[in-house]
Design an enzyme around this catalytic site. Structure first.
Site, PDB file in Angstrom:
ATOM      1  N   GLU A 193      -3.501   7.952  -5.869  1.00  0.00           N
ATOM      2  CA  GLU A 193      -4.463   7.069  -6.647  1.00  0.00           C
ATOM      3  C   GLU A 193      -5.353   7.329  -7.653  1.00  0.00           C
ATOM      4  O   GLU A 193      -6.214   7.235  -6.712  1.00  0.00           O
ATOM      5  CB  GLU A 193      -3.988   5.040  -6.490  1.00  0.00           C
ATOM      6  CG  GLU A 193      -2.421   5.171  -6.369  1.00  0.00           C
ATOM      7  CD  GLU A 193      -2.076   3.476  -5.810  1.00  0.00           C
ATOM      8  OE1 GLU A 193      -4.124   2.580  -5.865  1.00  0.00           O
ATOM      9  OE2 GLU A 193      -1.284   2.994  -5.279  1.00  0.00           O
ATOM     10  N   ARG A 229       0.742  -0.594  -0.525  1.00  0.00           N
ATOM     11  CA  ARG A 229      -0.015   0.218   0.439  1.00  0.00           C
ATOM     12  C   ARG A 229       1.265   1.069   0.153  1.00  0.00           C
ATOM     13  O   ARG A 229       2.097   1.177   0.436  1.00  0.00           O
ATOM     14  CB  ARG A 229      -0.685  -0.084   0.844  1.00  0.00           C
ATOM     15  CG  ARG A 229      -1.985  -1.373   1.263  1.00  0.00           C
ATOM     16  CD  ARG A 229      -3.478  -0.038  -0.083  1.00  0.00           C
ATOM     17  NE  ARG A 229      -4.129  -1.412   0.101  1.00  0.00           N
ATOM     18  CZ  ARG A 229      -4.353  -2.347  -1.276  1.00  0.00           C
ATOM     19  NH1 ARG A 229      -3.044  -2.690  -1.205  1.00  0.00           N
ATOM     20  NH2 ARG A 229      -5.378  -3.064  -1.103  1.00  0.00           N
ATOM     21  N   HIS A 278      -0.785   0.360 -10.073  1.00  0.00           N
ATOM     22  CA  HIS A 278      -1.070  -0.759  -8.969  1.00  0.00           C
ATOM     23  C   HIS A 278      -1.521  -1.849  -9.670  1.00  0.00           C
ATOM     24  O   HIS A 278      -2.595  -2.193  -9.845  1.00  0.00           O
ATOM     25  CB  HIS A 278      -2.586  -0.052  -8.411  1.00  0.00           C
ATOM     26  CG  HIS A 278      -3.046  -0.448  -6.864  1.00  0.00           C
ATOM     27  ND1 HIS A 278      -2.819  -0.290  -5.928  1.00  0.00           N
ATOM     28  CD2 HIS A 278      -2.775  -1.890  -6.684  1.00  0.00           C
ATOM     29  CE1 HIS A 278      -3.640  -0.851  -5.113  1.00  0.00           C
ATOM     30  NE2 HIS A 278      -2.900  -1.731  -5.330  1.00  0.00           N
TER      31      HIS A 278
END
Length: 412
Positions: free
Chosen positions: A357, A329, A376
């Site tokens: 993000e 994360r 991601h």
């Protein structure tokens, strides 16, 4: 023999008829309580449907959709294992079997799997699905059994307005959920803890090799007509890898590093036998982990206790040749400090996750040297996404039966 786009008209008609007939058989089986022997014979039309779908211009021909259907075929369930057996409802209404539907779910984000596959798997479990992703979508029903989300920030106001009994997070991390609001409203929260373990572990290795062997810059250079990139890359074998967080993903990642001939050290809230069995040894502090590692890979969950737990004190222990890997994360690292130190070439990095993000185009992390960035995608493989959908739906059924398997709000 020349393919569906070159068939004679009467052949195309024939395939359409066969496909329609086969799909009707699947529909009959799905809503009719047939004796086992009759159901088995009826389901035999799966091969006909598949062949017709491949040959008919009316059927789904997307290679991506076919890939998902192959992976879903390996999951538990019945007819929906073949893509296209449950056609999407053009009206936007929920696809449901009135004889068995008792649970409802509002989906607020795409799940990376075709809608008709999700609807088919949900139907098998007695769940009616309402899609509320696009602007202008029909107002979802109030007080559904579940809200299905992935990683979109979901605040208390929305939860109170929708009034779900539980939040089914189609993700391992659940930091996007307003846990305080869920507690106040007595909304249960479930996650999918292990659907992408191997996918995430593999990207950690991939990013490490990309940095060590200078793969991205080599690719760019040869396309620009250059040949010599640098004086040489770095071998992974023999390096000391620090695993921060030895849960299931941390241990899976450690196994892969071990296969490359790396020495393993770890830091975690609890020591795990699986990690020790790999020959790993634990250190007492994060500072010691960073100081003793050639590669540090982060695998701790992001919550109120771990947010920003990696800062200047830890990062300053890395030497210029060291590599920081984060496929966990973005919130674990103090990104402003990280960007500053990367620009100063204090160490190298492979990053799949970020504090914000999508990343702001002006964020200095995007221009940092000596690092490889991915958007991601560690979890994002067709195999993992197919597993994720099944477990998410199973969590809704489990909740309805009073099971706490994969429930996370009680752990907060």
């Amino acid at each position: 023999n020349r393919g569906p786009n070159h068939q004679m008209p009467f052949l195309r008609v024939r395939h359409r008829v066969v496909a329609a007939f086969a799909r009707s058989m699947f529909a009959m089986v799905s809503v009719t309580r047939l004796p086992p022997s009759m159901a088995k014979e009826a389901m035999g039309f799966a091969s006909i449907a598949k062949a017709a779908q491949e040959a008919s211009p009316l059927c789904y021909t997307s290679s991506t959709r076919g890939s998902y259907s192959r992976h879903v075929r390996g999951l538990k369930g019945g007819y929906s294992s073949v893509a296209g057996e449950s056609a999407p409802d053009k009206s936007g209404e929920a696809v449901q079997d009135p004889m068995s539907m008792s649970l409802s779910a509002v989906v607020t984000q795409g799940l990376g799997v075709p809608k008709e596959v999700v609807e088919g798997l949900a139907k098998e479990r007695g769940i009616s699905v309402y899609w509320n992703i696009d602007e202008g979508a029909a107002e979802p029903p109030a007080n559904p059994t579940a809200l299905i989300m992935v990683n979109k920030k979901t605040g208390g106001d929305y939860l109170k307005k929708l009034g779900p009994k539980m939040v089914a997070v189609a993700f391992t991390g659940y930091d996007a959920v307003d846990m305080k609001a869920c507690k106040e409203e007595k909304i249960a929260v479930y996650n999918v803890p292990a659907y992408s373990t191997d996918s995430v572990a593999e990207l950690a290795i991939g990013l490490t090799l990309a940095v060590y062997r200078e793969i991205p810059v080599s690719d760019r250079s040869i396309r620009e007509g250059k040949w010599v990139v640098s004086s040489g890359g770095t071998e992974l074998k023999g390096k000391t890898v620090g695993i921060m967080g030895t849960g299931s993903i941390g241990v899976a990642t450690a196994k892969l590093y071990k296969a490359f001939g790396c020495k393993l050290i770890g830091w975690s809230r609890t020591e795990k036998k699986d990690f020790l069995d790999l020959g790993g040894t634990y250190v007492k502090t994060k500072k010691e982990l960073f100081a003793g590692s050639d590669v540090v890979s982060l695998h701790v969950p992001c919550n109120a206790k771990t947010m920003g737990c990696v800062g200047e004190e830890e990062l300053s222990q890395l030497n210029p040749s060291a590599v920081l890997i984060n496929v966990g994360r973005g919130g674990l690292i103090q990104q402003e400090v990280l960007s500053k130190m990367l620009h100063a070439k204090k160490f190298r990095a492979g990053l799949d996750v970020f504090a914000q993000e999508p990343v702001d185009p002006k964020d200095p992390i995007l221009t940092a040297p000596n690092c490889v960035l991915t958007p991601h995608v560690a979890y994002k493989t067709t195999e993992a996404l197919a597993r994720r959908v099944q477990v998410t739906l199973d969590n809704i059924v489990s909740f309805s039966k009073g099971s706490d398997t994969n429930r996370v709000d009680t752990k907060e």
